[in-house]
Design a protein around this motif. Structure first.
Motif, PDB file in Angstrom:
ATOM      1  N   GLY A 153       0.797  -1.218   0.000  1.00 18.69           N
ATOM      2  CA  GLY A 153       0.000   0.000   0.000  1.00 18.69           C
ATOM      3  C   GLY A 153       0.831   1.270   0.000  1.00 18.69           C
ATOM      4  O   GLY A 153       0.344   2.333  -0.398  1.00 18.69           O
ATOM      5  N   ARG A 154       2.089   1.179   0.446  1.00 18.93           N
ATOM      6  CA  ARG A 154       2.973   2.356   0.471  1.00 18.93           C
ATOM      7  C   ARG A 154       3.711   2.560  -0.843  1.00 18.93           C
ATOM      8  O   ARG A 154       4.372   3.587  -1.021  1.00 18.93           O
ATOM      9  CB  ARG A 154       4.001   2.210   1.599  1.00 18.93           C
ATOM     10  CG  ARG A 154       3.418   2.277   2.998  1.00 18.93           C
ATOM     11  CD  ARG A 154       4.518   2.459   4.029  1.00 18.93           C
ATOM     12  NE  ARG A 154       5.482   1.358   4.008  1.00 18.93           N
ATOM     13  CZ  ARG A 154       5.409   0.279   4.775  1.00 18.93           C
ATOM     14  NH1 ARG A 154       4.396   0.144   5.615  1.00 18.93           N
ATOM     15  NH2 ARG A 154       6.323  -0.663   4.699  1.00 18.93           N
ATOM     16  N   GLN A 155       3.643   1.583  -1.763  1.00 20.55           N
ATOM     17  CA  GLN A 155       4.394   1.657  -3.010  1.00 20.55           C
ATOM     18  C   GLN A 155       3.470   2.058  -4.160  1.00 20.55           C
ATOM     19  O   GLN A 155       2.333   1.610  -4.240  1.00 20.55           O
ATOM     20  CB  GLN A 155       5.026   0.296  -3.326  1.00 20.55           C
ATOM     21  CG  GLN A 155       5.740  -0.368  -2.161  1.00 20.55           C
ATOM     22  CD  GLN A 155       7.039   0.322  -1.806  1.00 20.55           C
ATOM     23  OE1 GLN A 155       7.694   0.912  -2.653  1.00 20.55           O
ATOM     24  NE2 GLN A 155       7.427   0.233  -0.548  1.00 20.55           N
ATOM     25  N   GLN A 156       3.979   2.883  -5.046  1.00 16.20           N
ATOM     26  CA  GLN A 156       3.144   3.404  -6.120  1.00 16.20           C
ATOM     27  C   GLN A 156       2.867   2.390  -7.223  1.00 16.20           C
ATOM     28  O   GLN A 156       1.795   2.413  -7.833  1.00 16.20           O
ATOM     29  CB  GLN A 156       3.795   4.648  -6.730  1.00 16.20           C
ATOM     30  CG  GLN A 156       3.818   5.852  -5.796  1.00 16.20           C
ATOM     31  CD  GLN A 156       4.335   7.091  -6.475  1.00 16.20           C
ATOM     32  OE1 GLN A 156       4.837   7.043  -7.602  1.00 16.20           O
ATOM     33  NE2 GLN A 156       4.219   8.219  -5.803  1.00 16.20           N
ATOM     34  N   SER A 157       3.830   1.513  -7.518  1.00 13.70           N
ATOM     35  CA  SER A 157       3.686   0.639  -8.688  1.00 13.70           C
ATOM     36  C   SER A 157       3.612  -0.838  -8.317  1.00 13.70           C
ATOM     37  O   SER A 157       3.876  -1.695  -9.149  1.00 13.70           O
ATOM     38  CB  SER A 157       4.852   0.867  -9.656  1.00 13.70           C
ATOM     39  OG  SER A 157       6.098   0.602  -9.019  1.00 13.70           O
ATOM     40  N   VAL A 158       3.253  -1.122  -7.065  1.00 16.68           N
ATOM     41  CA  VAL A 158       3.190  -2.507  -6.598  1.00 16.68           C
ATOM     42  C   VAL A 158       1.736  -2.944  -6.466  1.00 16.68           C
ATOM     43  O   VAL A 158       0.930  -2.277  -5.802  1.00 16.68           O
ATOM     44  CB  VAL A 158       3.902  -2.669  -5.234  1.00 16.68           C
ATOM     45  CG1 VAL A 158       3.798  -4.114  -4.755  1.00 16.68           C
ATOM     46  CG2 VAL A 158       5.361  -2.266  -5.350  1.00 16.68           C
ATOM     47  N   GLY A 159       1.416  -4.051  -7.114  1.00 12.61           N
ATOM     48  CA  GLY A 159       0.085  -4.627  -6.994  1.00 12.61           C
ATOM     49  C   GLY A 159       0.119  -5.871  -6.129  1.00 12.61           C
ATOM     50  O   GLY A 159       1.112  -6.609  -6.119  1.00 12.61           O
TER      51      GLY A 159
END
Length: 211
Positions: free
Chosen positions: A164-170
């Motif tokens: 949730g803190r990363q922009q490009s991580v699903g």
């Protein structure tokens, strides 16, 4: 059989070749695992034109070393980078996806800083100790994290917080699944999700920008 000199001895790696692959996935197994456990996974990806190369961690499979002491995370990352260099030498034009399970996921995150041409990252069963606030993914790098909701070795809540803190991580969650997703009843769905995601990353990379 292919080997190279690693940080803690002679290491074995395995390749499942594909004609004209869309991408190549470097697979880093978890603790106590080796590439021989992943024929089903690699062949399924191969059917989707994704070639897989896998590394036997020191002391596992056909690699030299002590099974109880595979090395520090920095040594493991150095071994992963050596394999990536071999892949690049053999398949210089294929999109490189680095992937790992558990200890392999932690290794992939550690090696990432030295892989500027990495097209994406796939993580399964990511250990809590690897999902720290300092484990930042480079901006814009596609990352897929897959995790079992019932994972007792690496509880899912810290992974939810980290992704949730990363922009490009699903994050893809699997109910009624534990730690070792590729060897559980959900393995076919997990494999299909990985293949679909990799193909999407490759398609996005080659798409011509609109002027």
């Amino acid at each position: 059989m292919p080997f190279f000199e690693g940080a803690r001895g002679r290491l074995h790696y395995r390749r499942w070749p594909v004609r004209q692959p869309l991408a190549v996935l470097e697979w880093l197994p978890g603790s106590g695992q080796h590439t021989g456990h992943y024929h089903r996974f690699a062949r399924a990806l191969g059917a989707q034109h994704i070639e897989v190369w896998g590394l036997d961690t020191a002391g596992q499979g056909l690699s030299e070393g002590d099974p109880a002491a595979p090395g520090s995370i920095d040594e493991l990352a150095a071994d992963a980078l050596r394999l990536a260099a071999l892949i690049r030498r053999e398949l210089p034009d294929a999109s490189l996806i680095v992937a790992g399970h558990s200890l392999g996921a932690a290794t992939a995150l550690t090696a990432l800083a030295a892989l500027p041409d990495c097209a994406g990252l796939v993580l399964t069963g990511t250990p809590t100790r690897a999902a720290t606030p300092d484990a930042l993914v480079p901006e814009g790098l596609p990352v897929l994290a897959l995790h079992g909701v019932d994972d007792r070795r690496a509880p899912i809540d810290p992974i939810r917080d980290w992704t949730g803190r990363q922009q490009s991580v699903g994050l893809r969650e699997y109910t009624d699944a534990g730690h070792d997703l590729l060897h559980e009843p959900v393995h076919a769905r997990v494999t299909a999700d990985i293949a679909e995601w990799v193909r999407g990353v490759v398609a996005s990379a080659v798409r011509t920008p609109v002027e």
